[in-house]
Design a protein around this motif. Structure first.
Motif, short mmCIF file in Angstrom:
data_model
loop_
_atom_site.label_atom_id
_atom_site.label_comp_id
_atom_site.label_asym_id
_atom_site.label_seq_id
_atom_site.Cartn_x
_atom_site.Cartn_y
_atom_site.Cartn_z
N ARG A 259 -26.08 -6.67 -77.97
CA ARG A 259 -26.01 -7.13 -79.36
C ARG A 259 -27.29 -7.88 -79.75
O ARG A 259 -27.83 -7.68 -80.84
CB ARG A 259 -24.82 -8.05 -79.56
N ALA B 275 -21.21 -2.08 -73.07
CA ALA B 275 -21.41 -2.82 -74.31
C ALA B 275 -20.87 -2.01 -75.50
O ALA B 275 -20.80 -0.78 -75.45
CB ALA B 275 -22.89 -3.13 -74.52
N ASP B 276 -20.48 -2.70 -76.55
CA ASP B 276 -19.89 -2.08 -77.73
C ASP B 276 -20.93 -1.29 -78.52
O ASP B 276 -21.82 -1.89 -79.13
CB ASP B 276 -19.27 -3.18 -78.61
N GLU C 64 -23.01 -6.82 -72.32
CA GLU C 64 -22.34 -6.82 -73.63
C GLU C 64 -23.07 -7.75 -74.59
O GLU C 64 -23.41 -7.37 -75.71
CB GLU C 64 -20.88 -7.25 -73.48
N ARG C 65 -23.33 -8.96 -74.16
CA ARG C 65 -24.00 -9.93 -75.05
C ARG C 65 -25.47 -9.56 -75.26
O ARG C 65 -26.00 -9.69 -76.36
CB ARG C 65 -23.87 -11.34 -74.47
N CYS D 124 -27.32 -0.63 -71.83
CA CYS D 124 -26.26 -1.65 -71.88
C CYS D 124 -24.96 -1.02 -72.38
O CYS D 124 -23.88 -1.32 -71.85
CB CYS D 124 -26.66 -2.81 -72.78
N GLN E 134 -20.33 -8.70 -68.75
CA GLN E 134 -20.37 -9.62 -69.89
C GLN E 134 -21.81 -9.92 -70.30
O GLN E 134 -22.07 -10.19 -71.46
CB GLN E 134 -19.59 -10.92 -69.62
#
Length: 145
Positions: free
Chosen positions: A54, A83-84, A50-51, A78, A47
């Motif tokens: 971005r 991560a997206d 992921e953050r 990441c 998590q």
């Protein structure tokens, strides 16, 4: 430790410190925070990465060209950890497009000022390189790798 650091998101703390330093254009703090990013990346939870991805991707336009590429690599790391990529890609591609435009300018100016063998972007540079092609084009060339 009785009062350990359990639950602290040190990687995100490093990201926050880096964001602040970059936005305030504080070179010393940015370099220290950058080292903290590296120091805490391996221990970061999913998590956090992921953050962080971005936030770091969104910060790329504010980072100078040299370090920008390295921060983009951290964003990529990441993404490798979950991560997206779709959230990060526009910022990465914008930076790549800017760098490639600068490399084109470098090549044009290099040819217009006598040409010759292109310098190795990872090798030792002639101090006159920046004067020959301009600082932005030279930085783009040196950032290419």
């Amino acid at each position: 430790m009785i009062f350990g650091n359990k639950g602290r998101e040190r990687f995100l703390e490093a990201v926050a410190g880096f964001e602040t330093a970059v936005r305030e254009r504080d070179t010393d703090r940015a370099e220290h925070a950058f080292q903290e990013l590296h120091r805490h990346f391996q221990g970061a939870k999913a998590q956090e990465t992921e953050r962080a991805a971005r936030r770091l991707a969104a910060l790329l336009p504010e980072i100078p060209p040299g370090p920008r590429g390295t921060v983009a690599v951290i964003v990529g790391a990441c993404v490798e950890r979950g991560a997206d990529p779709a959230a990060c890609a526009p910022h990465i591609f914008d930076g790549l497009a800017d760098t490639l435009a600068g490399v084109r300018e470098f090549c044009e100016r290099w040819a217009a000022t006598g040409g010759g063998e292109l310098p190795d972007p990872e090798g030792e540079q002639d101090p006159g390189l920046f004067d020959r092609v301009g600082p932005e084009a030279a930085l783009a060339w040196l950032t290419l790798p």
